[in-house]
Design a protein around this motif. Structure first.
Motif, PDB file in Angstrom:
ATOM      1  N   SER A 110      61.852  27.150  18.820  1.00 52.08           N
ATOM      2  CA  SER A 110      61.590  26.410  20.053  1.00 52.08           C
ATOM      3  C   SER A 110      60.158  26.579  20.536  1.00 52.08           C
ATOM      4  O   SER A 110      59.850  26.237  21.670  1.00 52.08           O
ATOM      5  N   ASP A 114      60.931  23.228  25.316  1.00 55.00           N
ATOM      6  CA  ASP A 114      62.178  23.645  25.941  1.00 55.00           C
ATOM      7  C   ASP A 114      62.814  22.453  26.647  1.00 55.00           C
ATOM      8  O   ASP A 114      62.273  21.343  26.629  1.00 55.00           O
ATOM      9  N   ARG A 129      62.939  17.001  27.966  1.00 54.15           N
ATOM     10  CA  ARG A 129      62.396  17.969  27.005  1.00 54.15           C
ATOM     11  C   ARG A 129      60.912  18.117  27.305  1.00 54.15           C
ATOM     12  O   ARG A 129      60.187  17.137  27.417  1.00 54.15           O
ATOM     13  N   ASP A 175      66.235  26.194  32.641  1.00 52.84           N
ATOM     14  CA  ASP A 175      65.353  26.060  31.491  1.00 52.84           C
ATOM     15  C   ASP A 175      66.015  26.675  30.264  1.00 52.84           C
ATOM     16  O   ASP A 175      66.389  27.857  30.280  1.00 52.84           O
ATOM     17  N   LEU A 177      66.067  27.064  25.877  1.00 49.66           N
ATOM     18  CA  LEU A 177      65.437  26.935  24.568  1.00 49.66           C
ATOM     19  C   LEU A 177      66.457  26.366  23.593  1.00 49.66           C
ATOM     20  O   LEU A 177      67.654  26.650  23.704  1.00 49.66           O
ATOM     21  N   GLU A 178      65.982  25.573  22.658  1.00 53.66           N
ATOM     22  CA  GLU A 178      66.870  24.984  21.661  1.00 53.66           C
ATOM     23  C   GLU A 178      66.898  25.883  20.435  1.00 53.66           C
ATOM     24  O   GLU A 178      66.131  25.732  19.496  1.00 53.66           O
ATOM     25  N   MET A 186      66.578  30.501  29.442  1.00 49.35           N
ATOM     26  CA  MET A 186      65.423  31.354  29.743  1.00 49.35           C
ATOM     27  C   MET A 186      65.447  31.839  31.180  1.00 49.35           C
ATOM     28  O   MET A 186      65.297  33.017  31.454  1.00 49.35           O
TER      29      MET A 186
END
Length: 222
Positions: A110, A114, A129, A175, A177-178, A186
């Motif tokens: 990532s 994010d 995104r 928020d 993360l992929e 996060m």
């Protein structure tokens, strides 16, 4: 937060209580609550000095690792350490200024990207995104990142709403993360900006927040 507490104690409806705002602003406490609720988060440790820096870095998966202030917004106080010397220098600098910090796992897949989901009540009313500008790993729009609309998969929508509920926030930015195994939360923002989100999605998310506030105001007082 004292003003919010005062209004709450007077019976004035508030969409986010002061206690929930405080939980979201303390990054480690927020992540503790999420992890306890089975929401995936990056591995995180607190650091007060560099005496155990090697062990701390290893605890979050090694280098590179993210070092951030426990309280900070818009990407301020977030740095990436790629060597042990950098990690030691960053920790020394922050702690010498009396700042509380944490080290966090760097999710390589990532890097520079994010997802921000805006949760209002029990639903996601908008998502984008965020992509960092060249040479930057922080994707915050205030750091020059760019936002684009995204249709969230159910796992991401459910995770965002669950995270908000665990921390006790009715309106917040989540928020994520992929990660390879799905979303990793996060942090949560209890006072999310929406200008960039509206620009990216062409949605009137501000109205959704106003509608929810009116619903809260109409509820019976307890």
């Amino acid at each position: 937060m004292q003003v919010v507490n005062q209004l709450d104690s007077m019976g004035v409806p508030v969409v986010n209580r002061a206690s929930a705002i405080a939980r979201s602003r303390d990054k480690v406490r927020c992540l503790q609550l999420l992890a306890a609720g089975n929401v995936a988060v990056p591995r995180t440790v607190m650091a007060s000095d560099t005496s155990h820096i090697v062990r701390l870095v290893e605890a979050v998966g090694g280098l590179p690792c993210v070092i951030k202030l426990l309280r900070g917004t818009q990407g301020v106080g977030v740095m990436l350490a790629t060597t042990m010397t950098e990690a030691r220098t960053i920790v020394d600098t922050f702690t010498s200024l009396g700042q509380e910090i944490c080290l966090q796992e760097f999710i390589a897949e990532s890097s520079g990207r994010d997802v921000r989901a805006l949760v209002v009540g029990d639903q996601v009313v908008g998502a984008m995104r965020r992509q960092a500008r060249a040479g930057e790993f922080r994707s915050n729009l205030h750091r020059g990142g760019e936002g684009s609309p995204v249709t969230l998969e159910p796992a991401y929508r459910d995770t965002a709403v669950k995270a908000a509920k665990l921390v006790g926030l009715d309106i917040c930015g989540v928020d994520m993360l992929e990660g390879r195994d799905g979303p990793r939360v996060m942090e949560l923002n209890s006072s999310p900006g929406f200008e960039g989100l509206e620009r990216a999605t062409k949605q009137d998310v501000a109205s959704e927040m106003v509608k929810f506030a009116l619903e809260v105001a109409a509820r019976p007082r307890t």
